[in-house]
Design an enzyme around this catalytic site. Sequence first.
Site: not given
Ligand SMILES: NC(=O)c1ccc[n+]([C@@H]2O[C@H](COP(=O)([O-])OP(=O)(O)OC[C@H]3O[C@@H](n4cnc5c(N)ncnc54)[C@H](OP(=O)(O)O)[C@@H]3O)[C@@H](O)[C@H]2O)c1
Length: 431
Positions: A13-14, A33, A105, A129, A132, A134, A136, A205
């Site tokens: 997602t991110v 930059v 987090k 940033e 906590v 997202g 903001i 957070k």
């Molecule tokens: N989603 C949000 O809105 C949001 C907001 C704030 C903070 N965050 C933080 O941002 C981080 C990512 O969130 P997300 O929602 O983007 O997660 P996600 O959609 O589950 O994506 C995780 C990505 O990391 C890869 N991955 C995970 N474990 C791995 C490993 N051991 N080796 C290699 N690749 C690995 C996955 O690969 P595959 O695609 O191949 O499975 C996937 O591409 C988290 O720490 C979350 O708490 C997310």
Amino acid sequence: MEAISIGLLGLGTVGSGVVKIIESHQDKLMHQVGCPVEVKKVLVKNLSKERAVEVDSNILTTNPDDIIKNPDIDVVIEVMGGLEETKEYLQTAISHHKHIVTANKDLMAVYGPELLSAASENGCDLFYEASVAGGIPILRGLVDGLASDRITKMMGIVNGTTNFILTKMSKEGSAYEDVLKEAQDLGYAESDPTADVEGLDAARKMAILSTLGFSMNIDLDDVKVEGITDITEEDLQYAEQLGYTMKLIGIAHREGEKVEVSVQPTLLPESHPLAGVQDEYNAVYVYGEAVGETMFYGPGAGSLPTATAVVSDVVGVMKNMRLGVNGKSAVTPQYDKKLKDGSEIFSKYFLRLHVSDEVGVFANITTIFSDHHVSFEKILQVPVKEKIAEIVLVTHQASLDDYETILLSLRDLEAVEEIKSSYRVEGGARR
Ligand SMILES: NC(=O)c1ccc[n+]([C@@H]2O[C@H](COP(=O)([O-])OP(=O)(O)OC[C@H]3O[C@@H](n4cnc5c(N)ncnc54)[C@H](OP(=O)(O)O)[C@@H]3O)[C@@H](O)[C@H]2O)c1
């Protein structure tokens, strides 16, 4: 002008939002930059998975060393989630003099101080940033915008899932389980929602926010946590009747040298700035001695909002590179941690009891409160079934110790059938 090379750990997602923003905002990044920004390698688990963004398959890898030990990578963006393995990757990256930007987090709440000091020792930036609230910019707001002030109170709606659930329950009078299911169907709640609904995500957070805001190392274990799973439709109806809105609130409060940090369902007066924060939105209310009340509001999650915070951190790294000051901007905590005990934590409380509907019962309950010098601000009494009455009351300020002793005494009282619910009640800003 040589491009800045990014290694991305994760393309979910991110991560896909980060790729989109770097591509679509290349001109603005260039202007800010002075050089292009290029995503050079991307770590994923599954090479053949369909992606939300188009990337050259040659830059995908399943080997973390292609990024964390790659001499051509300048900045590692960690958006894969996880804890122990992720920490090891980032330590390796730092030992190879890579700057780090993370949205994680879980990682920062547990290993933040350790990673920050490793980064600083190696002359590397570590920015977080997006960890906590997202999109903001609350961490920069605290560290830069309010750098000259003394922050005494922070209250946060920092978990979008629980705010969505409570908003729906309040508006529609629906049960917790039904709204949770709807949130899962809409993608607002995970299939395992435990970390959100039990308050742990918000606690992480609040540990990060209070460490920065109060300039002392607050550990996750220092945050008292209670989730939203026991909140009923009846609680929300009474809350509304008494002029309150129920929210899962993270509270960080400093008085003198001591602080308290907690996450719990809290009743807010409808006039409170946080009471109007609806659905999946996040907000952090900050009170500074000089500035007074401020509030930061916006999307607490989502691909592009979160990626905006991540890429802005990358811009921060690049500006530091230009000035040659990487690793020098992290401020180490100024104060030793001093936590308040239960006799120093004050609040109002909402209490809902089922009692025998007999003469003298209310007087006995009142005596228990007055023995601890706690008086009532609001009281409702309604018969609920034969011989059982429901008492709903809101106390004036009481210490946590006194309130817990009162609850124990009420449980011992024969006429009290059941304590149905109890919540913290906040007033306006309490400095
Ligand atoms: N989603 C949000 O809105 C949001 C907001 C704030 C903070 N965050 C933080 O941002 C981080 C990512 O969130 P997300 O929602 O983007 O997660 P996600 O959609 O589950 O994506 C995780 C990505 O990391 C890869 N991955 C995970 N474990 C791995 C490993 N051991 N080796 C290699 N690749 C690995 C996955 O690969 P595959 O695609 O191949 O499975 C996937 O591409 C988290 O720490 C979350 O708490 C997310």
